[in-house]
Design a protein around this motif. Structure first.
Motif, PDB file in Angstrom:
ATOM      1  N   THR A   1      11.669  -0.939   5.076  1.00 13.80           N
ATOM      2  CA  THR A   1      10.953  -2.175   5.384  1.00 13.80           C
ATOM      3  C   THR A   1       9.438  -1.985   5.350  1.00 13.80           C
ATOM      4  O   THR A   1       8.911  -1.035   5.919  1.00 13.80           O
ATOM      5  CB  THR A   1      11.371  -2.705   6.771  1.00 13.80           C
ATOM      6  OG1 THR A   1      12.783  -2.813   6.811  1.00 13.80           O
ATOM      7  CG2 THR A   1      10.754  -4.069   7.044  1.00 13.80           C
ATOM      8  N   LYS A   2       8.771  -2.923   4.700  1.00 15.28           N
ATOM      9  CA  LYS A   2       7.309  -2.962   4.655  1.00 15.28           C
ATOM     10  C   LYS A   2       6.834  -4.188   5.443  1.00 15.28           C
ATOM     11  O   LYS A   2       7.476  -5.234   5.423  1.00 15.28           O
ATOM     12  CB  LYS A   2       6.810  -3.083   3.209  1.00 15.28           C
ATOM     13  CG  LYS A   2       7.341  -1.996   2.289  1.00 15.28           C
ATOM     14  CD  LYS A   2       6.731  -0.652   2.616  1.00 15.28           C
ATOM     15  CE  LYS A   2       7.244   0.417   1.695  1.00 15.28           C
ATOM     16  NZ  LYS A   2       8.080   1.402   2.309  1.00 15.28           N
ATOM     17  N   PRO A   3       5.684  -4.095   6.108  1.00 11.63           N
ATOM     18  CA  PRO A   3       5.176  -5.239   6.876  1.00 11.63           C
ATOM     19  C   PRO A   3       4.853  -6.443   5.980  1.00 11.63           C
ATOM     20  O   PRO A   3       4.413  -6.297   4.846  1.00 11.63           O
ATOM     21  CB  PRO A   3       3.893  -4.707   7.517  1.00 11.63           C
ATOM     22  CG  PRO A   3       4.049  -3.223   7.514  1.00 11.63           C
ATOM     23  CD  PRO A   3       4.868  -2.901   6.298  1.00 11.63           C
ATOM     24  N   TYR A   4       5.088  -7.609   6.540  1.00 15.86           N
ATOM     25  CA  TYR A   4       4.761  -8.864   5.873  1.00 15.86           C
ATOM     26  C   TYR A   4       3.403  -9.294   6.397  1.00 15.86           C
ATOM     27  O   TYR A   4       3.179  -9.332   7.605  1.00 15.86           O
ATOM     28  CB  TYR A   4       5.822  -9.917   6.188  1.00 15.86           C
ATOM     29  CG  TYR A   4       5.609 -11.243   5.516  1.00 15.86           C
ATOM     30  CD1 TYR A   4       5.717 -11.364   4.148  1.00 15.86           C
ATOM     31  CD2 TYR A   4       5.324 -12.380   6.264  1.00 15.86           C
ATOM     32  CE1 TYR A   4       5.544 -12.588   3.527  1.00 15.86           C
ATOM     33  CE2 TYR A   4       5.159 -13.600   5.656  1.00 15.86           C
ATOM     34  CZ  TYR A   4       5.262 -13.710   4.288  1.00 15.86           C
ATOM     35  OH  TYR A   4       5.090 -14.914   3.675  1.00 15.86           O
ATOM     36  N   ASP A   5       2.472  -9.645   5.509  1.00 11.89           N
ATOM     37  CA  ASP A   5       1.095  -9.873   5.939  1.00 11.89           C
ATOM     38  C   ASP A   5       0.665 -11.334   6.025  1.00 11.89           C
ATOM     39  O   ASP A   5      -0.470 -11.611   6.341  1.00 11.89           O
ATOM     40  CB  ASP A   5       0.136  -9.112   5.024  1.00 11.89           C
ATOM     41  CG  ASP A   5       0.284  -9.501   3.561  1.00 11.89           C
ATOM     42  OD1 ASP A   5       1.073 -10.398   3.233  1.00 11.89           O
ATOM     43  OD2 ASP A   5      -0.403  -8.879   2.728  1.00 11.89           O
ATOM     44  N   LYS A   6       1.535 -12.259   5.780  1.00  6.59           N
ATOM     45  CA  LYS A   6       1.154 -13.672   5.808  1.00  6.59           C
ATOM     46  C   LYS A   6       1.368 -14.265   7.199  1.00  6.59           C
ATOM     47  O   LYS A   6       2.387 -14.039   7.821  1.00  6.59           O
ATOM     48  CB  LYS A   6       1.985 -14.449   4.783  1.00  6.59           C
ATOM     49  CG  LYS A   6       1.508 -15.849   4.555  1.00  6.59           C
ATOM     50  CD  LYS A   6       2.270 -16.485   3.419  1.00  6.59           C
ATOM     51  CE  LYS A   6       1.788 -17.892   3.167  1.00  6.59           C
ATOM     52  NZ  LYS A   6       2.524 -18.538   2.095  1.00  6.59           N
TER      53      LYS A   6
END
Length: 186
Positions: free
Chosen positions: A158-163
């Protein structure tokens, strides 16, 4: 295709819990049933979050990889390690599958969307682990291993979501029953 596979996996896990033939006290039945419900609800909420945030298939694919990896490792360990359950009904106690799936879902939400949403998810996942001990399906080591597997797999994929978003999550207890809700402002 990814969304269909994720939905099939979630439906499968929602239907897996089968009521035990052993006699349980009313408290044990409550914890077992609520844990069985949450093990299906947490992955469903994790998958739903990817649609709410409209982050394309990236979040859906990341969650699918996390869930598939978690299930694969948990299943392999259950097969290799023949540990008897505390209630004596089978030899597949280690690690807790309910706990690994629940923590994979919680860790996905936390890593992808932040601690604001991750804390309630971790509280629910922790309750699932507690419910497995209370229902005499697992001991603390089984639950701890399941949590570590679930968190590890989600952190791996999992990668962070930046919106930014207008999404809110809430969790708590109402009349001795765990509740979970979310709100999205359009």
């Amino acid at each position: 295709m990814i969304k269909k596979i994720s939905i099939i996996l979630i439906l499968t896990f929602s239907c897996l819990p089968i009521l035990s033939q052993q006699q349980l006290t009313s408290s044990e039945k409550f914890h077992k049933t609520s844990g069985d419900i949450l093990v299906g609800l947490l992955p469903a909420l994790s998958l739903t979050s990817t649609f709410i945030w409209k982050d394309g298939q990236k979040g859906t694919l990341q969650f699918t990889k996390s869930l598939v990896g978690t299930v694969a490792i948990t299943s392999l360990l259950k097969y290799v390690i023949d540990k008897e359950r505390p209630n004596g009904e089978s030899l597949n106690s280690f690690p807790s599958g309910h706990t690994s799936v629940s923590f994979a879902s919680a860790a996905f939400i936390q890593k992808r969307y932040g601690w604001k949403y991750g804390i309630p998810a971790y509280v629910l996942a922790s309750y699932v682990g507690f419910s497995r001990i209370e229902a005499k399906k697992h001991d603390g080591w089984d639950v701890l291993a399941g949590a570590a597997i679930g968190i590890g797999m989600s952190y791996l994929f999992t990668k962070p979501y930046d919106k930014n978003t207008n999404f809110q999550v809430a969790a708590g207890i109402l009349d001795d029953a765990p509740i979970f809700g979310f709100k999205y402002n359009f």
